[in-house]
Design a protein around this motif. Structure first.
Motif, PDB file in Angstrom:
ATOM      1  N   GLU A 129      79.663  85.217  23.434  1.00  0.00           N
ATOM      2  CA  GLU A 129      79.597  86.675  23.439  1.00  0.00           C
ATOM      3  C   GLU A 129      79.123  87.237  22.111  1.00  0.00           C
ATOM      4  O   GLU A 129      78.603  88.357  22.060  1.00  0.00           O
ATOM      5  CB  GLU A 129      80.988  87.235  23.781  1.00  0.00           C
ATOM      6  CG  GLU A 129      81.471  86.818  25.170  1.00  0.00           C
ATOM      7  CD  GLU A 129      82.936  87.127  25.390  1.00  0.00           C
ATOM      8  OE1 GLU A 129      83.631  87.475  24.398  1.00  0.00           O
ATOM      9  OE2 GLU A 129      83.397  87.031  26.546  1.00  0.00           O
ATOM     10  N   THR A 130      79.313  86.487  21.042  1.00  0.00           N
ATOM     11  CA  THR A 130      78.959  86.972  19.703  1.00  0.00           C
ATOM     12  C   THR A 130      78.339  85.841  18.901  1.00  0.00           C
ATOM     13  O   THR A 130      78.550  84.660  19.207  1.00  0.00           O
ATOM     14  CB  THR A 130      80.204  87.477  18.953  1.00  0.00           C
ATOM     15  OG1 THR A 130      81.081  86.360  18.722  1.00  0.00           O
ATOM     16  CG2 THR A 130      80.920  88.569  19.723  1.00  0.00           C
ATOM     17  N   PRO A 131      77.607  86.175  17.839  1.00  0.00           N
ATOM     18  CA  PRO A 131      77.118  85.122  16.943  1.00  0.00           C
ATOM     19  C   PRO A 131      78.256  84.293  16.366  1.00  0.00           C
ATOM     20  O   PRO A 131      78.122  83.079  16.199  1.00  0.00           O
ATOM     21  CB  PRO A 131      76.390  85.900  15.837  1.00  0.00           C
ATOM     22  CG  PRO A 131      76.063  87.225  16.431  1.00  0.00           C
ATOM     23  CD  PRO A 131      77.146  87.514  17.423  1.00  0.00           C
ATOM     24  N   ASN A 132      79.378  84.922  16.074  1.00  0.00           N
ATOM     25  CA  ASN A 132      80.502  84.207  15.467  1.00  0.00           C
ATOM     26  C   ASN A 132      81.051  83.137  16.400  1.00  0.00           C
ATOM     27  O   ASN A 132      81.479  82.066  15.950  1.00  0.00           O
ATOM     28  CB  ASN A 132      81.601  85.196  15.075  1.00  0.00           C
ATOM     29  CG  ASN A 132      82.700  84.561  14.246  1.00  0.00           C
ATOM     30  OD1 ASN A 132      83.860  84.563  14.641  1.00  0.00           O
ATOM     31  ND2 ASN A 132      82.348  83.996  13.099  1.00  0.00           N
ATOM     32  N   GLN A 133      81.040  83.396  17.694  1.00  0.00           N
ATOM     33  CA  GLN A 133      81.487  82.379  18.642  1.00  0.00           C
ATOM     34  C   GLN A 133      80.541  81.181  18.629  1.00  0.00           C
ATOM     35  O   GLN A 133      80.986  80.033  18.613  1.00  0.00           O
ATOM     36  CB  GLN A 133      81.572  82.967  20.051  1.00  0.00           C
ATOM     37  CG  GLN A 133      82.729  83.925  20.245  1.00  0.00           C
ATOM     38  CD  GLN A 133      82.866  84.397  21.688  1.00  0.00           C
ATOM     39  OE1 GLN A 133      82.177  83.900  22.580  1.00  0.00           O
ATOM     40  NE2 GLN A 133      83.756  85.357  21.925  1.00  0.00           N
ATOM     41  N   ALA A 152      86.974  75.246  10.664  1.00  0.00           N
ATOM     42  CA  ALA A 152      87.633  76.387  10.026  1.00  0.00           C
ATOM     43  C   ALA A 152      87.298  76.435   8.534  1.00  0.00           C
ATOM     44  O   ALA A 152      87.046  77.508   7.972  1.00  0.00           O
ATOM     45  CB  ALA A 152      89.142  76.295  10.234  1.00  0.00           C
ATOM     46  N   GLY A 153      87.288  75.256   7.896  1.00  0.00           N
ATOM     47  CA  GLY A 153      86.950  75.202   6.473  1.00  0.00           C
ATOM     48  C   GLY A 153      85.499  75.578   6.203  1.00  0.00           C
ATOM     49  O   GLY A 153      85.205  76.300   5.242  1.00  0.00           O
ATOM     50  N   GLN A 178      82.717  83.416   6.570  1.00  0.00           N
ATOM     51  CA  GLN A 178      82.723  83.838   7.963  1.00  0.00           C
ATOM     52  C   GLN A 178      84.096  83.599   8.587  1.00  0.00           C
ATOM     53  O   GLN A 178      84.868  82.763   8.137  1.00  0.00           O
ATOM     54  CB  GLN A 178      81.659  83.067   8.756  1.00  0.00           C
ATOM     55  CG  GLN A 178      80.262  83.274   8.194  1.00  0.00           C
ATOM     56  CD  GLN A 178      79.225  82.479   8.962  1.00  0.00           C
ATOM     57  OE1 GLN A 178      78.675  82.957   9.937  1.00  0.00           O
ATOM     58  NE2 GLN A 178      78.960  81.259   8.518  1.00  0.00           N
ATOM     59  N   SER A 179      84.354  84.336   9.636  1.00  0.00           N
ATOM     60  CA  SER A 179      85.644  84.239  10.306  1.00  0.00           C
ATOM     61  C   SER A 179      85.673  83.058  11.262  1.00  0.00           C
ATOM     62  O   SER A 179      84.662  82.691  11.865  1.00  0.00           O
ATOM     63  CB  SER A 179      85.915  85.528  11.098  1.00  0.00           C
ATOM     64  OG  SER A 179      87.113  85.408  11.840  1.00  0.00           O
ATOM     65  N   GLY A 180      86.866  82.482  11.404  1.00  0.00           N
ATOM     66  CA  GLY A 180      87.074  81.446  12.415  1.00  0.00           C
ATOM     67  C   GLY A 180      87.511  82.028  13.743  1.00  0.00           C
ATOM     68  O   GLY A 180      87.771  81.291  14.691  1.00  0.00           O
ATOM     69  N   TYR A 225      89.158  86.011   7.754  1.00  0.00           N
ATOM     70  CA  TYR A 225      89.459  86.122   9.181  1.00  0.00           C
ATOM     71  C   TYR A 225      88.933  87.434   9.763  1.00  0.00           C
ATOM     72  O   TYR A 225      88.482  87.484  10.918  1.00  0.00           O
ATOM     73  CB  TYR A 225      90.965  86.021   9.423  1.00  0.00           C
ATOM     74  CG  TYR A 225      91.348  86.149  10.875  1.00  0.00           C
ATOM     75  CD1 TYR A 225      91.082  85.120  11.772  1.00  0.00           C
ATOM     76  CD2 TYR A 225      91.971  87.309  11.352  1.00  0.00           C
ATOM     77  CE1 TYR A 225      91.419  85.230  13.116  1.00  0.00           C
ATOM     78  CE2 TYR A 225      92.310  87.431  12.688  1.00  0.00           C
ATOM     79  CZ  TYR A 225      92.030  86.393  13.570  1.00  0.00           C
ATOM     80  OH  TYR A 225      92.363  86.521  14.898  1.00  0.00           O
ATOM     81  N   ASP A 226      88.989  88.507   8.988  1.00  0.00           N
ATOM     82  CA  ASP A 226      88.565  89.818   9.495  1.00  0.00           C
ATOM     83  C   ASP A 226      87.072  90.088   9.284  1.00  0.00           C
ATOM     84  O   ASP A 226      86.597  91.187   9.573  1.00  0.00           O
ATOM     85  CB  ASP A 226      89.387  90.933   8.828  1.00  0.00           C
ATOM     86  CG  ASP A 226      90.850  90.903   9.267  1.00  0.00           C
ATOM     87  OD1 ASP A 226      91.094  90.586  10.448  1.00  0.00           O
ATOM     88  OD2 ASP A 226      91.729  91.172   8.424  1.00  0.00           O
TER      89      ASP A 226
END
Length: 472
Positions: A99-103, A184-185, A192-194, A242-243
């Motif tokens: 749904e997002t680039p972060n995913q 995550a690291g 960037q957020s995890g 995270y945010d």
């Protein structure tokens, strides 16, 4: 140019030989088309977006981003994988589900964790009797594709039971946990957020209750559990970024990538999803591509021209316009937009190959000769691009250069790992080329590198060809 190569059927021996070929240049293939079955997709715009997403994560993982290969696999199933030789595969089905680039970056970071941890090589399951050869074959199949033979590489992946092998191989839960923590690291190290990785897993949490056969391929090879998700969530929620949110530029690129893939691979779905009332860039882009795929070139061209009004410096719109015109037999009209795409992005070999193909399909000898130059220039970056060699053979044949045409065909087969065919055409080329020229010597090299018969070696020795080669 987006290109899509279906799994073809070639001999295992020929495909394995590709692994011995020195170069690992990427290549294009036939035009995209809506069809079932897995395929390797090449598209300059999408590849650049993926590398902009992935390269910082690779570097954070201690990997050289220039050596990690990202394979875009045209398949509707949700899957991703990492394998030997620093190769990562992403299914179009998985990209379209994010749904997002972060995913998507979260999934890439997770696969980077497997690469950095050596999990594709060290998995205990690879030591099981009969499985190691399958995984080795899968690795060679990817190598074959990267060496400019997507048709050949596809078969090796197919022979390796590509998706089945990935599901059978799997990672241990310990490896999955370590890849999660590594991801995550990497995300934190790149600011960037995890959150996206947790969201992606949350979206498919229900897969945990399915039996193995009913799970998506990704979750067969990457076992998911509520405990694993909550452990990851606990880690990323404590991280300082995270945010962090996706930038507007990242969001726009992700939407464009998904729209382009939907238009090419699922044109009817794209027209329902991106309605005529939606005047956003991604929606019009998707509709233009969908109309082109559904053989409505005039509707596609009208949309592309409207997009170019406000995006005149977008090389991919000019590329798409040229592609539509060329494939609907408006070859001369295709030349100008393809020239514009190359002028705007001169270092993209796929765009230059498009132009070369258009030029060699025209009648004027000067155009054909210019097309030859463009194809040769593209080969500077894609030395073993089988399709480019095929186009060069076509151009040389048109020019009456029989020796060069046969040498180009030998190069085409050599890049595909088809040793017997490469040797046959190289021998024919030697008969037509002037002795001791660079082209004649290259033909001799191909013969010697393509498992020559004893008779071939005797013939070469009589001519002093082997001595000529070794004196260089």
């Amino acid at each position: 140019m987006t290109s899509r190569t279906p799994w073809a059927e070639k001999r295992f021996q020929a495909l394995c030989a590709v692994a011995m070929v020195a170069a690992l240049s990427l290549s294009i293939s036939a035009p995209a088309s809506a069809q079932d079955g897995p395929s390797l997709i090449r598209d300059t715009e999408i590849e650049e977006i993926l590398h902009r997403d992935a390269d910082p994560l690779f570097e954070a993982a201690g990997l050289d981003s220039k050596t990690v290969r990202i394979l875009l696999v045209g398949d509707k199933s949700l899957n991703a994988f990492a394998t030997q030789g620093l190769m990562m595969g992403l299914n179009t089905g998985l990209i379209l589900q994010t749904e997002t680039p972060n995913q998507l970056k979260g999934v890439i970071a997770h696969e980077a964790g497997h690469l950095a941890g050596g999990h594709p090589i060290r998995s205990a399951e690879m030591t099981r009797a009969g499985l190691r050869p399958m995984i080795l074959t899968m690795g060679l199949g990817v190598l074959a594709a990267l060496a400019g033979a997507p048709d050949a590489g596809a078969v090796l992946l197919g022979n390796a039971s590509y998706f089945g092998t990935l599901g059978a191989l799997g990672y241990s839960r310990d490896q999955e946990s370590r890849a999660d923590q590594a991801a995550a690291g990497f995300l934190e190290a790149t600011g960037q957020s995890g959150r996206g990785l947790v969201e992606f897993f949350d979206n498919f949490r229900y897969q945990e209750v399915f039996d193995q056969a009913r799970r998506f391929a990704y979750f067969r090879s990457h076992p998911l559990s509520s405990q694993r998700i909550e452990t990851l969530r606990s880690r990323v929620e404590r991280q300082s970024h995270y945010d962090a949110v996706d930038s507007p530029a990242d969001l726009a690129e992700h939407q464009i990538m998904k729209a382009k893939l939907e238009g090419f691979l699922n044109p009817q779905v794209a027209l329902m999803k991106y309605k005529e009332s939606d005047n956003s860039f991604p929606a019009r882009y998707a509709r233009a591509i969908a109309y082109y795929q559904m053989k409505e070139p005039d509707r596609a061209l009208k949309l592309i021209d409207s997009l170019l009004v406000d995006n005149v410096d977008n090389p991919y719109l000019w590329e798409l316009k040229g592609q539509v015109l060329f494939e609907f037999n408006r070859v001369e009209q295709a030349e100008e937009p393809q020239r514009r795409s190359v002028a705007l992005k001169p270092d993209a070999p796929l765009l230059r190959i498009n132009l070369g193909q258009t030029l060699i399909n025209q009648k004027e000898p000067a155009k054909v000769e210019e097309g030859v130059r463009e194809l040769k220039r593209a080969l500077l970056n894609d030395t073993d691009n089988a399709v480019t060699w095929r186009l060069l053979a076509q151009a040389y044949d048109k020019q009456g250069k029989d020796g060069d045409a046969r040498l180009a065909t030998a190069e085409q087969y050599f890049s595909m790992g088809a040793a017997q065919e490469a040797r046959v055409f190289a021998m024919r080329a030697r008969e037509l080329l002037t002795k001791d020229t660079p082209e004649w010597r290259r033909a001799t090299d191909i013969v010697l590198a393509s498992r020559p018969s004893n008779q071939d070696l005797k013939d070469l020795a009589k001519e002093g060809a082997t001595q000529s080669v070794f004196r260089r």
